[in-house]
Design a protein around this motif. Structure first.
Motif, PDB file in Angstrom:
ATOM      1  N   LEU A  23       0.848  -1.192   0.000  1.00  0.00           N
ATOM      2  CA  LEU A  23       0.000   0.000   0.000  1.00  0.00           C
ATOM      3  C   LEU A  23       0.882   1.240   0.000  1.00  0.00           C
ATOM      4  N   ALA A  24       1.366   1.590  -1.167  1.00  0.00           N
ATOM      5  CA  ALA A  24       2.231   2.751  -1.300  1.00  0.00           C
ATOM      6  C   ALA A  24       1.436   4.008  -1.054  1.00  0.00           C
ATOM      7  N   THR A  25       2.097   5.050  -0.567  1.00  0.00           N
ATOM      8  CA  THR A  25       1.414   6.306  -0.351  1.00  0.00           C
ATOM      9  C   THR A  25       1.118   7.018  -1.644  1.00  0.00           C
ATOM     10  N   VAL A  26       1.788   6.634  -2.731  1.00  0.00           N
ATOM     11  CA  VAL A  26       1.469   7.210  -4.027  1.00  0.00           C
ATOM     12  C   VAL A  26       0.303   6.432  -4.606  1.00  0.00           C
ATOM     13  N   VAL A  27      -0.849   7.088  -4.734  1.00  0.00           N
ATOM     14  CA  VAL A  27      -2.074   6.400  -5.087  1.00  0.00           C
ATOM     15  C   VAL A  27      -1.972   5.690  -6.419  1.00  0.00           C
ATOM     16  N   THR A  28      -1.240   6.232  -7.375  1.00  0.00           N
ATOM     17  CA  THR A  28      -1.205   5.657  -8.707  1.00  0.00           C
ATOM     18  C   THR A  28      -0.499   4.305  -8.746  1.00  0.00           C
ATOM     19  N   HIS A  29       0.103   3.884  -7.668  1.00  0.00           N
ATOM     20  CA  HIS A  29       0.834   2.609  -7.679  1.00  0.00           C
ATOM     21  C   HIS A  29       0.022   1.465  -7.099  1.00  0.00           C
ATOM     22  N   VAL A  30      -1.212   1.726  -6.662  1.00  0.00           N
ATOM     23  CA  VAL A  30      -1.946   0.686  -5.980  1.00  0.00           C
ATOM     24  C   VAL A  30      -2.927   0.002  -6.895  1.00  0.00           C
ATOM     25  N   LEU A  47     -13.858   9.283  -5.674  1.00  0.00           N
ATOM     26  CA  LEU A  47     -13.646   8.020  -4.956  1.00  0.00           C
ATOM     27  C   LEU A  47     -14.178   8.170  -3.541  1.00  0.00           C
ATOM     28  N   GLN A  48     -15.503   8.181  -3.440  1.00  0.00           N
ATOM     29  CA  GLN A  48     -16.191   8.334  -2.175  1.00  0.00           C
ATOM     30  C   GLN A  48     -16.829   7.011  -1.762  1.00  0.00           C
ATOM     31  N   SER A  49     -17.301   6.967  -0.537  1.00  0.00           N
ATOM     32  CA  SER A  49     -17.926   5.752  -0.017  1.00  0.00           C
ATOM     33  C   SER A  49     -19.353   5.622  -0.555  1.00  0.00           C
ATOM     34  N   VAL A  50     -19.651   4.465  -1.156  1.00  0.00           N
ATOM     35  CA  VAL A  50     -21.002   4.189  -1.645  1.00  0.00           C
ATOM     36  C   VAL A  50     -21.391   2.772  -1.242  1.00  0.00           C
ATOM     37  N   SER A  51     -22.685   2.498  -1.262  1.00  0.00           N
ATOM     38  CA  SER A  51     -23.160   1.154  -0.938  1.00  0.00           C
ATOM     39  C   SER A  51     -22.732   0.185  -2.027  1.00  0.00           C
ATOM     40  N   SER A  52     -22.559  -1.075  -1.648  1.00  0.00           N
ATOM     41  CA  SER A  52     -22.113  -2.077  -2.616  1.00  0.00           C
ATOM     42  C   SER A  52     -22.840  -3.389  -2.379  1.00  0.00           C
ATOM     43  N   PRO A  53     -23.713  -3.804  -3.306  1.00  0.00           N
ATOM     44  CA  PRO A  53     -24.484  -5.044  -3.140  1.00  0.00           C
ATOM     45  C   PRO A  53     -23.660  -6.265  -3.523  1.00  0.00           C
ATOM     46  N   GLU A  54     -22.917  -6.798  -2.585  1.00  0.00           N
ATOM     47  CA  GLU A  54     -21.965  -7.867  -2.907  1.00  0.00           C
ATOM     48  C   GLU A  54     -22.631  -9.166  -3.344  1.00  0.00           C
ATOM     49  N   GLY A  55     -23.867  -9.397  -2.944  1.00  0.00           N
ATOM     50  CA  GLY A  55     -24.555 -10.604  -3.386  1.00  0.00           C
ATOM     51  C   GLY A  55     -24.129 -11.841  -2.615  1.00  0.00           C
ATOM     52  N   GLU A  56     -24.678 -12.962  -2.997  1.00  0.00           N
ATOM     53  CA  GLU A  56     -24.393 -14.235  -2.333  1.00  0.00           C
ATOM     54  C   GLU A  56     -23.221 -14.946  -3.009  1.00  0.00           C
ATOM     55  N   GLY A  57     -22.524 -15.758  -2.259  1.00  0.00           N
ATOM     56  CA  GLY A  57     -21.521 -16.637  -2.837  1.00  0.00           C
ATOM     57  C   GLY A  57     -20.206 -15.986  -3.215  1.00  0.00           C
ATOM     58  N   THR A 114      -3.444   8.655   0.913  1.00  0.00           N
ATOM     59  CA  THR A 114      -3.241  10.006   1.425  1.00  0.00           C
ATOM     60  C   THR A 114      -4.147  11.043   0.793  1.00  0.00           C
ATOM     61  N   SER A 115      -4.708  10.747  -0.396  1.00  0.00           N
ATOM     62  CA  SER A 115      -5.514  11.726  -1.113  1.00  0.00           C
ATOM     63  C   SER A 115      -6.995  11.357  -1.070  1.00  0.00           C
ATOM     64  N   TYR A 149     -12.382  -8.326   0.400  1.00  0.00           N
ATOM     65  CA  TYR A 149     -11.034  -8.520  -0.116  1.00  0.00           C
ATOM     66  C   TYR A 149     -10.640  -7.308  -0.950  1.00  0.00           C
ATOM     67  N   GLY A 150      -9.547  -6.685  -0.578  1.00  0.00           N
ATOM     68  CA  GLY A 150      -9.046  -5.541  -1.336  1.00  0.00           C
ATOM     69  C   GLY A 150      -9.050  -4.264  -0.523  1.00  0.00           C
ATOM     70  N   HIS A 151      -8.555  -3.213  -1.156  1.00  0.00           N
ATOM     71  CA  HIS A 151      -8.467  -1.927  -0.471  1.00  0.00           C
ATOM     72  C   HIS A 151      -9.825  -1.279  -0.274  1.00  0.00           C
ATOM     73  N   GLY A 152     -10.836  -1.712  -1.022  1.00  0.00           N
ATOM     74  CA  GLY A 152     -12.197  -1.231  -0.801  1.00  0.00           C
ATOM     75  C   GLY A 152     -12.547   0.076  -1.482  1.00  0.00           C
ATOM     76  N   VAL A 153     -11.648   0.619  -2.294  1.00  0.00           N
ATOM     77  CA  VAL A 153     -11.876   1.910  -2.940  1.00  0.00           C
ATOM     78  C   VAL A 153     -12.312   1.693  -4.390  1.00  0.00           C
ATOM     79  N   GLY A 154     -13.228   2.531  -4.869  1.00  0.00           N
ATOM     80  CA  GLY A 154     -13.662   2.444  -6.256  1.00  0.00           C
ATOM     81  C   GLY A 154     -14.644   1.307  -6.488  1.00  0.00           C
TER      82      GLY A 154
END
Length: 337
Positions: free
Chosen positions: A20-27, A195-205, A189-190, A294-299
């Motif tokens: 998790l680099a602080t430079v966003v473009t590398h993640v 890239l804001q928090s929104v609901s996410s319907p992950e579904g089953e399975g 850091t940015s 699973y993941g950074h959770g952004v986007g």
């Protein structure tokens, strides 16, 4: 917490540590959706390639060699690698748009390779890439249909790009969230407006949606002290843990361990957790993490996109849901137009 206890310890073998680099473009990248069980599909018609993505070439660094290919050819390789081809067509289309946008963002921002290349196939740096021949072997009997879906995802979204103030956005994505995505500022850091928090319907399975990771007290202490040698991990283990700050979406913003305040992203890195949505308990002489998603959770959540597609959403609806305040339009870099 009891609902997590049935999850197999074999999950430890599937954990992947993304720097998790602080430079966003590398993640990003290798936190992409895991392949679910294959299913039979009716034969899918292969559409002709898009004219916009085929109108210019980009330089792709593959290992130590630079290969020139059209944007369309490159995107097909990315979609093959980054999202299971068994996913709904509209989810794959959304993935193609995100991949195209991410590529154009890297090109506009100078990328990581200077004058050598525009993008690379190293998932820890740019985006993963899988060639047609390798994918065909991996897909087996479903290869023809899966390849058609991948190529169609690129063709159906020909040139379509996610824009904010008229320029491509940092279109990051991840495998699955804990029902709510995270703002970029919570993880990096940015704090970007799209890239804001929104609901996410992950579904089953969703594969391995809940995971359990445990450490002996000695293992925990060794790992944590290597990162924070100033921490005081003496005395009773229950006294090692202090204040815990959690955002409304369940993300661990910070937790105090041994008198040191540590960001949730750092805890994830130190202990190779699948996400920063976790809880901690002391059980049977061990420190146990219960992790969701699973993941950074952004986007864009890929499994969220899959569920939206199953529910009837088109790729553009998926994109505008996960990327706040954006527009979607055909975009060609000025240097290529």
């Amino acid at each position: 917490m009891k609902r997590y206890l049935g999850v197999s310890i074999v999950l430890l073998c599937l954990l992947f540590l993304l720097p998790l680099a602080t430079v966003v473009t590398h993640v990003v990248r290798r936190e992409a959706a895991e392949e679910p069980a294959a299913k039979e599909e009716t034969k899918i018609e292969l559409l002709p390639p898009g004219e916009t993505d085929g109108s210019y070439t980009i330089r792709v660094l593959k290992g130590d060699k630079v290969e020139t290919m059209t944007m369309g050819e490159y995107l097909q390789g990315v979609v093959r690698a980054e999202m299971p081809a068994s996913f709904e067509q509209q989810a794959l289309c959304a993935q193609a748009v995100a991949a195209r946008t991410y590529t154009l963002y890297k090109m506009a921002s100078g990328g990581n390779h200077g004058d050598l290349a525009d993008i690379c196939t190293d998932h820890t740096c740019c985006q993963a890439y899988l060639d047609k021949e390798t994918a065909t072997k991996n897909w087996g009997d479903n290869a023809e249909n899966y390849e058609a879906k991948v190529e169609n995802a690129v063709s159906l979204t020909d040139g379509q790009t996610i824009l904010y103030d008229g320029v491509p956005v940092l279109a990051v994505f991840h495998s699955s969230s804990a029902g709510q995505t995270k703002k970029s500022g919570e993880v990096w850091t940015s704090d970007l407006p799209y890239l804001q928090s929104v609901s996410s319907p992950e579904g089953e399975g969703v594969p391995n949606y809940y995971s359990r990771v445990e450490f002996t007290f000695a293992e925990f202490k060794k790992l944590f002290m290597a990162a924070y040698p100033e921490a005081d991990l003496s005395g009773r283990v229950s006294g090692w843990f202090g204040e815990r700050k959690v955002s409304g979406d369940g993300n661990v913003d910070s937790v105090t361990v041994g008198g040191v305040s540590v960001r949730g992203t750092q805890m994830r890195t130190i202990f190779s957790l699948r996400s920063t949505t976790f809880e901690t308990e002391i059980q049977d002489g061990k420190i146990v993490f219960f992790v969701t998603g699973y993941g950074h959770g952004v986007g864009m959540s890929q499994y969220g996109a899959q569920q939206m597609a199953k529910d009837g959403s088109g790729w553009k609806d998926i994109i505008t849901h996960y990327y706040t305040g954006v527009t979607v339009a055909v975009y060609i870099p000025e240097a290529m137009s």
